[in-house]
Design a protein around this motif. Structure first.
Motif, PDB file in Angstrom:
ATOM      1  N   MET A 147      12.709 -35.842  25.868  1.00 47.62           N
ATOM      2  CA  MET A 147      11.915 -36.640  26.677  1.00 47.62           C
ATOM      3  C   MET A 147      12.351 -38.076  26.794  1.00 47.62           C
ATOM      4  N   GLU A 148      12.324 -38.453  28.020  1.00 43.71           N
ATOM      5  CA  GLU A 148      12.808 -40.151  28.235  1.00 43.71           C
ATOM      6  C   GLU A 148      12.174 -41.028  27.682  1.00 43.71           C
ATOM      7  N   ARG A 149      12.713 -42.024  27.069  1.00 41.11           N
ATOM      8  CA  ARG A 149      11.896 -43.108  26.715  1.00 41.11           C
ATOM      9  C   ARG A 149      10.472 -43.600  27.579  1.00 41.11           C
ATOM     10  N   LYS A 150      10.583 -43.451  28.603  1.00 42.14           N
ATOM     11  CA  LYS A 150       9.468 -43.958  29.512  1.00 42.14           C
ATOM     12  C   LYS A 150       8.254 -42.969  29.411  1.00 42.14           C
ATOM     13  N   ASP A 151       8.438 -41.736  28.877  1.00 41.15           N
ATOM     14  CA  ASP A 151       7.599 -40.768  28.711  1.00 41.15           C
ATOM     15  C   ASP A 151       6.845 -40.659  27.312  1.00 41.15           C
ATOM     16  N   VAL A 152       7.634 -40.829  26.133  1.00 42.51           N
ATOM     17  CA  VAL A 152       7.236 -40.770  24.713  1.00 42.51           C
ATOM     18  C   VAL A 152       5.911 -41.581  24.260  1.00 42.51           C
ATOM     19  N   TRP A 153       5.539 -42.445  24.965  1.00 43.16           N
ATOM     20  CA  TRP A 153       4.179 -43.149  24.861  1.00 43.16           C
ATOM     21  C   TRP A 153       3.172 -42.207  24.906  1.00 43.16           C
ATOM     22  N   PHE A 154       3.124 -41.115  25.424  1.00 39.87           N
ATOM     23  CA  PHE A 154       2.005 -40.125  25.441  1.00 39.87           C
ATOM     24  C   PHE A 154       1.876 -39.481  24.124  1.00 39.87           C
ATOM     25  N   LEU A 155       2.973 -39.373  23.140  1.00 36.00           N
ATOM     26  CA  LEU A 155       2.981 -38.677  22.241  1.00 36.00           C
ATOM     27  C   LEU A 155       2.115 -39.381  20.970  1.00 36.00           C
ATOM     28  N   GLN A 156       2.188 -40.878  21.073  1.00 37.21           N
ATOM     29  CA  GLN A 156       1.596 -41.760  20.150  1.00 37.21           C
ATOM     30  C   GLN A 156       1.850 -41.332  18.648  1.00 37.21           C
ATOM     31  N   GLY A 157       3.195 -41.232  18.298  1.00 33.50           N
ATOM     32  CA  GLY A 157       3.594 -40.756  16.994  1.00 33.50           C
ATOM     33  C   GLY A 157       2.952 -39.387  16.666  1.00 33.50           C
ATOM     34  N   ASN A 158       2.426 -38.641  17.564  1.00 37.54           N
ATOM     35  CA  ASN A 158       2.246 -37.084  17.147  1.00 37.54           C
ATOM     36  C   ASN A 158       3.409 -36.219  17.199  1.00 37.54           C
ATOM     37  N   ARG A 159       3.191 -34.905  17.066  1.00 38.16           N
ATOM     38  CA  ARG A 159       4.208 -33.734  17.138  1.00 38.16           C
ATOM     39  C   ARG A 159       3.778 -32.848  18.694  1.00 38.16           C
ATOM     40  N   LEU A 160       4.669 -32.604  19.521  1.00 37.37           N
ATOM     41  CA  LEU A 160       4.531 -31.789  20.586  1.00 37.37           C
ATOM     42  C   LEU A 160       5.275 -30.617  20.218  1.00 37.37           C
ATOM     43  N   THR A 161       4.437 -29.450  20.336  1.00 37.53           N
ATOM     44  CA  THR A 161       4.978 -28.075  20.279  1.00 37.53           C
ATOM     45  C   THR A 161       4.844 -27.375  21.691  1.00 37.53           C
ATOM     46  N   ILE A 162       5.969 -26.939  21.918  1.00 36.30           N
ATOM     47  CA  ILE A 162       5.864 -25.983  23.451  1.00 36.30           C
ATOM     48  C   ILE A 162       5.990 -24.701  22.910  1.00 36.30           C
ATOM     49  N   ASP A 163       4.869 -23.818  23.547  1.00 35.06           N
ATOM     50  CA  ASP A 163       4.718 -22.536  23.110  1.00 35.06           C
ATOM     51  C   ASP A 163       4.535 -21.713  24.413  1.00 35.06           C
ATOM     52  N   CYS A 164       4.534 -20.431  24.229  1.00 34.60           N
ATOM     53  CA  CYS A 164       4.302 -19.604  25.692  1.00 34.60           C
ATOM     54  C   CYS A 164       2.956 -18.664  25.304  1.00 34.60           C
ATOM     55  N   LEU A 165       1.996 -18.415  26.402  1.00 39.87           N
ATOM     56  CA  LEU A 165       0.983 -17.805  26.300  1.00 39.87           C
ATOM     57  C   LEU A 165       1.168 -16.907  27.644  1.00 39.87           C
ATOM     58  N   GLY A 166       1.244 -15.489  27.304  1.00 38.71           N
ATOM     59  CA  GLY A 166       1.547 -14.795  28.252  1.00 38.71           C
ATOM     60  C   GLY A 166       3.074 -14.970  28.944  1.00 38.71           C
ATOM     61  N   GLU A 167       2.987 -15.418  30.370  1.00 41.05           N
ATOM     62  CA  GLU A 167       4.041 -15.921  30.996  1.00 41.05           C
ATOM     63  C   GLU A 167       3.792 -17.343  31.349  1.00 41.05           C
ATOM     64  N   ASP A 168       2.902 -18.161  30.695  1.00 42.26           N
ATOM     65  CA  ASP A 168       2.894 -19.712  31.023  1.00 42.26           C
ATOM     66  C   ASP A 168       3.344 -20.580  29.730  1.00 42.26           C
ATOM     67  N   ILE A 169       3.948 -21.506  29.958  1.00 44.46           N
ATOM     68  CA  ILE A 169       4.246 -22.511  28.844  1.00 44.46           C
ATOM     69  C   ILE A 169       2.924 -23.418  28.579  1.00 44.46           C
ATOM     70  N   VAL A 170       2.912 -23.302  27.295  1.00 37.77           N
ATOM     71  CA  VAL A 170       1.476 -24.306  26.956  1.00 37.77           C
ATOM     72  C   VAL A 170       2.057 -25.335  26.057  1.00 37.77           C
ATOM     73  N   PHE A 171       1.498 -26.562  25.918  1.00 32.15           N
ATOM     74  CA  PHE A 171       1.692 -27.749  25.451  1.00 32.15           C
ATOM     75  C   PHE A 171       0.816 -27.983  24.292  1.00 32.15           C
ATOM     76  N   GLN A 172       1.154 -28.100  23.119  1.00 29.35           N
ATOM     77  CA  GLN A 172       0.035 -28.381  21.899  1.00 29.35           C
ATOM     78  C   GLN A 172       0.628 -29.690  21.535  1.00 29.35           C
ATOM     79  N   LEU A 173      -0.329 -30.701  21.589  1.00 25.37           N
ATOM     80  CA  LEU A 173      -0.141 -32.025  21.176  1.00 25.37           C
ATOM     81  C   LEU A 173      -0.831 -32.269  19.774  1.00 25.37           C
ATOM     82  N   LEU A 174      -0.082 -32.347  18.683  1.00 15.88           N
ATOM     83  CA  LEU A 174      -0.816 -32.308  17.227  1.00 15.88           C
ATOM     84  C   LEU A 174      -0.635 -33.641  16.540  1.00 15.88           C
TER      85      LEU A 174
END
Length: 91
Positions: free
Chosen positions: A64-91
């Protein structure tokens, strides 16, 4: 902040999206609607220019570029797959 890619997502990137060894995948924030929240994650092949967060899964580099990490707000982002779809889980 942490970026995690599950084995299922890694398989999906390789099998369904045809990413190969050594490629870089940028995770970015994009505007989607005036709903709540109005932002979501997107992915694209790219070369890092100002990466603030990087992880290597298999032989793929996710970042992630510096200009985009603001959205994480210190959280953890997990990238997973559901069927054939990529899903993002912000924890």
């Amino acid at each position: 902040m942490e970026l995690t890619v599950t084995p299922a997502a890694l398989d999906c990137f390789r099998q369904e999206w045809a990413f190969g060894d050594g490629e870089h995948i940028r995770v970015f924030v994009r505007y989607i609607t005036e709903g709540d929240p109005p932002f979501a994650f997107g992915i694209t092949r790219d070369t890092p220019s100002d990466a603030a967060l990087t992880t290597v899964a298999g032989s793929l580099t996710f970042f992630m570029e510096r200009k985009d990490v603001w959205f994480l707000q210190g959280n953890r982002l997990t990238i997973d797959c559901l069927g054939e779809d990529i899903v993002f889980q912000l924890l």
